[in-house]
Design an enzyme around this catalytic site. Sequence first.
Site, mmCIF file in Angstrom:
data_model
loop_
_atom_site.group_PDB
_atom_site.id
_atom_site.type_symbol
_atom_site.label_atom_id
_atom_site.label_comp_id
_atom_site.label_asym_id
_atom_site.label_seq_id
_atom_site.Cartn_x
_atom_site.Cartn_y
_atom_site.Cartn_z
ATOM 1 N N SER A 1 41.305 35.671 54.426
ATOM 2 C CA SER A 1 40.710 34.525 53.743
ATOM 3 C C SER A 1 39.908 35.094 52.581
ATOM 4 C CB SER A 1 39.848 33.754 54.752
ATOM 5 O OG SER A 1 39.113 32.752 54.128
ATOM 6 N N TYR B 1 41.804 27.911 44.273
ATOM 7 C CA TYR B 1 41.874 29.120 45.113
ATOM 8 C C TYR B 1 41.035 28.897 46.364
ATOM 9 C CZ TYR B 1 41.207 33.954 46.660
ATOM 10 O OH TYR B 1 41.161 35.111 47.416
ATOM 11 N N LYS C 1 41.852 28.913 50.515
ATOM 12 C CA LYS C 1 41.178 29.749 51.520
ATOM 13 C C LYS C 1 40.391 28.897 52.512
ATOM 14 C CE LYS C 1 42.753 33.732 49.973
ATOM 15 N NZ LYS C 1 43.725 34.534 50.724
HETATM 16 N N1 NAP Z 1 40.270 41.588 45.944
HETATM 17 C C1 NAP Z 1 39.385 40.654 46.198
HETATM 18 O O1 NAP Z 1 38.304 40.602 45.595
HETATM 19 C C2 NAP Z 1 39.665 39.639 47.264
HETATM 20 C C3 NAP Z 1 38.594 38.900 47.773
HETATM 21 C C4 NAP Z 1 38.841 37.970 48.767
HETATM 22 C C5 NAP Z 1 40.122 37.793 49.257
HETATM 23 N N2 NAP Z 1 41.148 38.528 48.740
HETATM 24 C C6 NAP Z 1 42.483 38.315 49.314
HETATM 25 O O2 NAP Z 1 43.023 39.560 49.712
HETATM 26 C C7 NAP Z 1 44.441 39.438 49.833
HETATM 27 C C8 NAP Z 1 45.116 40.665 49.235
HETATM 28 O O3 NAP Z 1 44.856 40.686 47.858
HETATM 29 P P1 NAP Z 1 44.317 41.994 47.139
HETATM 30 O O4 NAP Z 1 42.902 41.784 46.828
HETATM 31 O O5 NAP Z 1 44.719 43.208 47.870
HETATM 32 O O6 NAP Z 1 45.095 41.868 45.739
HETATM 33 P P2 NAP Z 1 46.443 42.544 45.198
HETATM 34 O O7 NAP Z 1 46.211 44.014 45.022
HETATM 35 O O8 NAP Z 1 46.810 41.764 44.009
HETATM 36 O O9 NAP Z 1 47.500 42.344 46.368
HETATM 37 C C9 NAP Z 1 48.128 41.104 46.574
HETATM 38 C C10 NAP Z 1 49.380 41.368 47.387
HETATM 39 O O10 NAP Z 1 49.997 40.116 47.707
HETATM 40 C C11 NAP Z 1 51.389 40.251 47.432
HETATM 41 N N3 NAP Z 1 52.065 38.975 47.209
HETATM 42 C C12 NAP Z 1 51.838 38.052 46.251
HETATM 43 N N4 NAP Z 1 52.697 37.021 46.384
HETATM 44 C C13 NAP Z 1 53.482 37.319 47.448
HETATM 45 C C14 NAP Z 1 54.575 36.661 48.091
HETATM 46 N N5 NAP Z 1 55.057 35.489 47.664
HETATM 47 N N6 NAP Z 1 55.138 37.246 49.179
HETATM 48 C C15 NAP Z 1 54.674 38.449 49.639
HETATM 49 N N7 NAP Z 1 53.682 39.126 49.048
HETATM 50 C C16 NAP Z 1 53.091 38.564 47.984
HETATM 51 C C17 NAP Z 1 51.439 41.145 46.202
HETATM 52 O O11 NAP Z 1 52.755 41.649 46.044
HETATM 53 P P3 NAP Z 1 53.455 41.929 44.609
HETATM 54 O O12 NAP Z 1 53.174 43.367 44.288
HETATM 55 O O13 NAP Z 1 54.882 41.636 44.837
HETATM 56 O O14 NAP Z 1 52.815 40.997 43.604
HETATM 57 C C18 NAP Z 1 50.414 42.194 46.616
HETATM 58 O O15 NAP Z 1 51.000 43.118 47.495
HETATM 59 C C19 NAP Z 1 44.797 38.118 49.162
HETATM 60 O O16 NAP Z 1 45.053 37.160 50.169
HETATM 61 C C20 NAP Z 1 43.532 37.754 48.379
HETATM 62 O O17 NAP Z 1 43.405 36.366 48.201
HETATM 63 C C21 NAP Z 1 40.946 39.433 47.753
#
Ligand code: NAP
Length: 282
Positions: free
Chosen positions: A135, A149, A153
């Site tokens: 989340s 967004y 979540k």
């Molecule tokens: N970073 C933050 O500050 C933060 C804070 C709170 C929550 N989150 C959550 O953390 C989670 C992971 O994000 P992250 O921060 O690690 O960012 P990230 O580095 O951009 O990773 C996102 C991942 O999701 C994959 N993805 C996107 N669309 C997809 C689909 N249709 N099917 C399968 N995979 C898909 C991307 O794959 P591709 O390489 O193919 O695009 C990538 O591997 C997300 O749910 C995000 O909302 C992040």
Amino acid sequence: MAKTWLITGTSTGFGHELAELLAQQSDVNLVATARNTDKLDYLDQYDHGQILKLELDVTKPEQIKEGVKQSLDKFGTIDVLDNNAGLGYFSTFEEADEQAVRYMFEVNVWGLSHMTQAVLPVMRQQNSGVILGVSSDAGLIGEASLSFYSGTKFAVEGLFESLAEEVKEDNIQVTLLEPSSFRTDWAGRSSQKKNTAFPKDYQVTDRALRTYTGLAGDEPGDPKAAAQLIYDQVTNHMDELPLHLPLGESAVRRAQYKFSDLADKFEQLTNLAAATDFSKGE
Ligand SMILES: NC(=O)c1ccc[n+]([C@@H]2O[C@H](COP(=O)([O-])OP(=O)(O)OC[C@H]3O[C@@H](n4cnc5c(N)ncnc54)[C@H](OP(=O)(O)O)[C@@H]3O)[C@@H](O)[C@H]2O)c1
């Protein structure tokens, strides 16, 4: 006995860090999934038969079904599902592009739901399992510029709080991971940004958007540390995982502020709310 972890979105960010950590553990079988498995070459150096790389787009139900089947064919169980894949979207509420926002809901909400629905029968059969939902602190607290967004979540929070109640008798643990800002690709390539056409009239949103996107690459949260914490929690506290697991100090602080303020305000509203119940005895 080795535990099998299935993770979505392991190309970058949290998913990559967790997959790389798990790939180095002697007691883990890893199903690392991504839309494009060419992005998973970083796992090859650790592979001695305990890693399965699969193409899996969470918006494609047939790939979800096939992914679960292949995981079971190779390892026989799925012990931990990490619903990590996700996207962001920044804009004012009224300027949001509906198609883009709907797609984000497909990934963040329906992708997570379909993955979980596909794995639940396996875990119910096993009478054990852990389901993680990535989340966000934006799943607990609304923010200018992140309305849709946050909507995805908040949906994840509601889905998984309810799911936790449904599955606890089958010994399945559900945990909502609630990160604050972490240094991944999320605020960069994984979030669309729609700059407002009316910066003068929408200063709050515009400022919030610039603050968030300006932070990209300099976020306080370390995704490697998060991966270690997730692994340690799941491995060492498998039977007593918290339903809510905030990641990053500001996630805790902001949520504490919101919920203590809400508790105070609700206390003042108790009599008002109770006035809408039928009188006792009616
Ligand atoms: N970073 C933050 O500050 C933060 C804070 C709170 C929550 N989150 C959550 O953390 C989670 C992971 O994000 P992250 O921060 O690690 O960012 P990230 O580095 O951009 O990773 C996102 C991942 O999701 C994959 N993805 C996107 N669309 C997809 C689909 N249709 N099917 C399968 N995979 C898909 C991307 O794959 P591709 O390489 O193919 O695009 C990538 O591997 C997300 O749910 C995000 O909302 C992040």
